[in-house]
Design a protein around this motif. Structure first.
Motif, PDB file in Angstrom:
ATOM      1  N   ALA A 155      29.738  40.598   9.080  1.00 14.72           N
ATOM      2  CA  ALA A 155      28.810  39.209   8.930  1.00 14.72           C
ATOM      3  C   ALA A 155      28.015  40.144   8.891  1.00 14.72           C
ATOM      4  N   ILE A 156      27.171  41.051   9.046  1.00 15.08           N
ATOM      5  CA  ILE A 156      25.996  41.534   8.675  1.00 15.08           C
ATOM      6  C   ILE A 156      25.934  42.220   7.147  1.00 15.08           C
ATOM      7  N   LYS A 157      27.411  43.230   6.999  1.00 18.72           N
ATOM      8  CA  LYS A 157      27.697  43.875   5.247  1.00 18.72           C
ATOM      9  C   LYS A 157      27.749  42.621   4.773  1.00 18.72           C
ATOM     10  N   ALA A 158      28.617  41.752   5.220  1.00 15.94           N
ATOM     11  CA  ALA A 158      28.386  40.615   3.658  1.00 15.94           C
ATOM     12  C   ALA A 158      27.495  39.314   3.427  1.00 15.94           C
ATOM     13  N   LYS A 159      26.707  39.566   3.985  1.00 18.94           N
ATOM     14  CA  LYS A 159      25.484  38.761   3.711  1.00 18.94           C
ATOM     15  C   LYS A 159      24.553  39.597   2.899  1.00 18.94           C
ATOM     16  N   ALA A 160      23.917  41.402   4.006  1.00 13.48           N
ATOM     17  CA  ALA A 160      23.124  41.997   2.904  1.00 13.48           C
ATOM     18  C   ALA A 160      24.011  43.792   3.009  1.00 13.48           C
ATOM     19  N   PRO A 161      25.390  43.016   1.523  1.00 11.92           N
ATOM     20  CA  PRO A 161      26.053  44.704   1.252  1.00 11.92           C
ATOM     21  C   PRO A 161      24.762  46.032   1.062  1.00 11.92           C
ATOM     22  N   GLY A 162      23.868  45.296   0.128  1.00 16.98           N
ATOM     23  CA  GLY A 162      22.898  46.412  -0.041  1.00 16.98           C
ATOM     24  C   GLY A 162      22.038  46.819   0.888  1.00 16.98           C
ATOM     25  N   ALA A 163      21.474  46.943   2.254  1.00 18.88           N
ATOM     26  CA  ALA A 163      20.770  46.852   3.657  1.00 18.88           C
ATOM     27  C   ALA A 163      21.419  48.002   4.538  1.00 18.88           C
ATOM     28  N   LYS A 164      20.260  49.047   4.491  1.00 19.61           N
ATOM     29  CA  LYS A 164      21.004  50.230   5.219  1.00 19.61           C
ATOM     30  C   LYS A 164      20.420  49.428   7.090  1.00 19.61           C
ATOM     31  N   VAL A 165      21.533  49.670   8.105  1.00 18.07           N
ATOM     32  CA  VAL A 165      21.313  48.622   9.137  1.00 18.07           C
ATOM     33  C   VAL A 165      21.664  49.780   9.981  1.00 18.07           C
ATOM     34  N   VAL A 166      20.517  50.196  11.052  1.00 17.20           N
ATOM     35  CA  VAL A 166      20.196  50.658  11.843  1.00 17.20           C
ATOM     36  C   VAL A 166      20.880  50.195  13.085  1.00 17.20           C
ATOM     37  N   VAL A 167      21.567  50.255  14.181  1.00 17.94           N
ATOM     38  CA  VAL A 167      21.853  50.051  15.687  1.00 17.94           C
ATOM     39  C   VAL A 167      21.207  50.874  15.998  1.00 17.94           C
ATOM     40  N   LEU A 168      20.939  50.191  17.355  1.00 13.27           N
ATOM     41  CA  LEU A 168      20.086  50.949  18.405  1.00 13.27           C
ATOM     42  C   LEU A 168      20.626  50.175  19.483  1.00 13.27           C
ATOM     43  N   SER A 169      20.685  52.454  20.406  1.00 17.95           N
ATOM     44  CA  SER A 169      21.452  51.862  21.664  1.00 17.95           C
ATOM     45  C   SER A 169      20.349  51.456  22.389  1.00 17.95           C
ATOM     46  N   TYR A 170      20.982  50.719  24.152  1.00  9.95           N
ATOM     47  CA  TYR A 170      20.281  50.628  25.130  1.00  9.95           C
ATOM     48  C   TYR A 170      20.361  51.950  26.257  1.00  9.95           C
ATOM     49  N   PRO A 171      18.735  51.992  26.823  1.00  9.87           N
ATOM     50  CA  PRO A 171      18.745  53.273  27.954  1.00  9.87           C
ATOM     51  C   PRO A 171      19.222  53.272  28.695  1.00  9.87           C
ATOM     52  N   ASN A 172      19.616  54.311  29.439  1.00  7.71           N
ATOM     53  CA  ASN A 172      20.277  54.144  30.766  1.00  7.71           C
ATOM     54  C   ASN A 172      18.773  54.062  31.639  1.00  7.71           C
ATOM     55  N   ILE A 173      19.319  52.392  32.132  1.00  7.19           N
ATOM     56  CA  ILE A 173      17.565  51.686  33.179  1.00  7.19           C
ATOM     57  C   ILE A 173      17.003  52.332  34.394  1.00  7.19           C
ATOM     58  N   PHE A 174      17.823  53.308  35.323  1.00  3.98           N
ATOM     59  CA  PHE A 174      17.737  53.748  36.271  1.00  3.98           C
ATOM     60  C   PHE A 174      17.394  54.988  36.050  1.00  3.98           C
ATOM     61  N   ASP A 175      16.232  56.062  36.867  1.00  2.33           N
ATOM     62  CA  ASP A 175      15.838  56.578  37.387  1.00  2.33           C
ATOM     63  C   ASP A 175      16.887  57.728  38.497  1.00  2.33           C
ATOM     64  N   THR A 176      17.466  58.446  38.338  1.00  2.00           N
ATOM     65  CA  THR A 176      18.381  58.295  39.218  1.00  2.00           C
ATOM     66  C   THR A 176      17.449  59.545  41.048  1.00  2.00           C
ATOM     67  N   SER A 177      16.584  60.559  40.617  1.00  2.00           N
ATOM     68  CA  SER A 177      16.191  61.346  41.242  1.00  2.00           C
ATOM     69  C   SER A 177      15.344  60.893  41.917  1.00  2.00           C
ATOM     70  N   ALA A 178      14.659  59.042  41.787  1.00  2.00           N
ATOM     71  CA  ALA A 178      13.526  59.429  42.741  1.00  2.00           C
ATOM     72  C   ALA A 178      14.419  58.711  44.108  1.00  2.00           C
ATOM     73  N   VAL A 179      13.610  58.600  45.090  1.00  2.00           N
ATOM     74  CA  VAL A 179      13.976  59.157  46.501  1.00  2.00           C
ATOM     75  C   VAL A 179      14.208  57.513  46.836  1.00  2.00           C
ATOM     76  N   ILE A 180      13.040  57.058  46.849  1.00  2.00           N
ATOM     77  CA  ILE A 180      12.648  56.140  47.145  1.00  2.00           C
ATOM     78  C   ILE A 180      12.635  54.674  45.924  1.00  2.00           C
ATOM     79  N   CYS A 181      13.565  53.674  45.851  1.00  2.00           N
ATOM     80  CA  CYS A 181      13.942  52.848  44.714  1.00  2.00           C
ATOM     81  C   CYS A 181      14.819  51.174  45.184  1.00  2.00           C
ATOM     82  N   GLU A 182      14.068  49.960  43.583  1.00  2.00           N
ATOM     83  CA  GLU A 182      14.712  48.865  44.727  1.00  2.00           C
ATOM     84  C   GLU A 182      16.478  48.761  44.702  1.00  2.00           C
TER      85      GLU A 182
END
Length: 260
Positions: free
Chosen positions: A152-179
């Motif tokens: 759908a994005i390509k059809a609407k704006a065929p000349g655009a450069k599309v950058v799809v960003l990822s999601y981060p890993n949410i947690f630090d797994t090395s922390a001893v104390i965490c929620e």
């Protein structure tokens, strides 16, 4: 505000607004930039959120626009958005003359909010089972949703450069104390990895550019000494498990800048 109220607020609804932010005529000529996507693109987690879509000037999209002075800037990303919202609401509102488009999408489709809620309130076993259900959705249903969105994005704006960003890993797994327990944190990070890997594969199939933020966020997860993401947040509750200002500035902004 009670813990129950905070957790309930994590389960977001997809309410989209069509507010368009346009750069001033005084800005130098450049690209026509459109920011699509969900809360990780609208700036939830950072200060200054406004409107039903909770857009912030500290989002990576708004920061990129401020630094690069595009000819026009359409800020259409909206908290709670799923792939169908992008196709039905955001893409129709964007300019067909767009030169650059950025987007994060797929996390809400995969049940991000409900999975985090389950892991906060349930046992390690319940959390792991919920994450595994999300992985199944990512493997079986999400690919088609992403393909339709990118088409759908390509059809609407065929000349655009599309950058799809990822999601981060949410947690630090090395922390001893965490929620959350180490088991829960590892499970949620594993789910994020599976999601990002699927997004990357569908981005390649669409011929778009994938920009991975995971290295930028490495060592800066929830419970790290210098986190780039908020943990469980009381006020405002929607900030929970979203990037903070440092996350958008040091995590997402460089990823877009290097790919744009």
């Amino acid at each position: 505000m009670s813990r129950a109220t905070v957790l309930a607020c994590l389960v977001s609804t997809s309410v989209l607004a069509l507010t368009v932010a346009t750069a001033s005529p005084a800005q130098a000529a450049g690209v026509d930039y459109v920011a699509l996507g969900d809360s990780y693109s609208s700036g939830v987690g950072a200060p200054g959120q406004s409107g039903t879509c909770l857009r912030s000037n500290y989002s990576y999209a708004a920061q990129w626009a401020a630094k690069n002075s595009p000819t026009t800037f359409q800020f259409l990303a909206c908290s709670g958005a799923v792939t169908d919202d992008v196709v039905k609401t955001q893409v129709p509102a964007m300019s067909s003359a767009a030169d650059l488009i950025s987007i994060t999408i797929g996390g809400n489709d995969a049940g991000f909010a409900s999975t985090v809620l389950t892991c906060l309130t349930g046992s390690d076993t319940t959390c792991t089972a919920k994450v595994n259900a999300g992985k199944t959705y990512v493997a079986t249903t999400l690919p088609g949703k992403l393909d339709s969105t990118y088409a759908a994005i390509k059809a609407k704006a065929p000349g655009a450069k599309v950058v799809v960003l990822s999601y981060p890993n949410i947690f630090d797994t090395s922390a001893v104390i965490c929620e959350m327990s180490s088991t829960k944190r590892k499970a949620l990070n594993s789910g994020a990895q599976v999601l990002d890997d699927m997004i990357k594969s569908r981005v390649a199939a669409a011929g778009f550019t994938f920009s991975d933020v995971r290295d930028n966020f490495s060592g800066h997860g929830v419970c790290a000494a210098k986190p780039y993401l908020n943990g469980l947040t009381i006020i405002p509750p929607q900030n929970s498990y979203h990037p903070n200002s440092s996350g958008y500035t040091n995590g997402y902004l460089p990823a877009l800048t290097s790919a744009a």
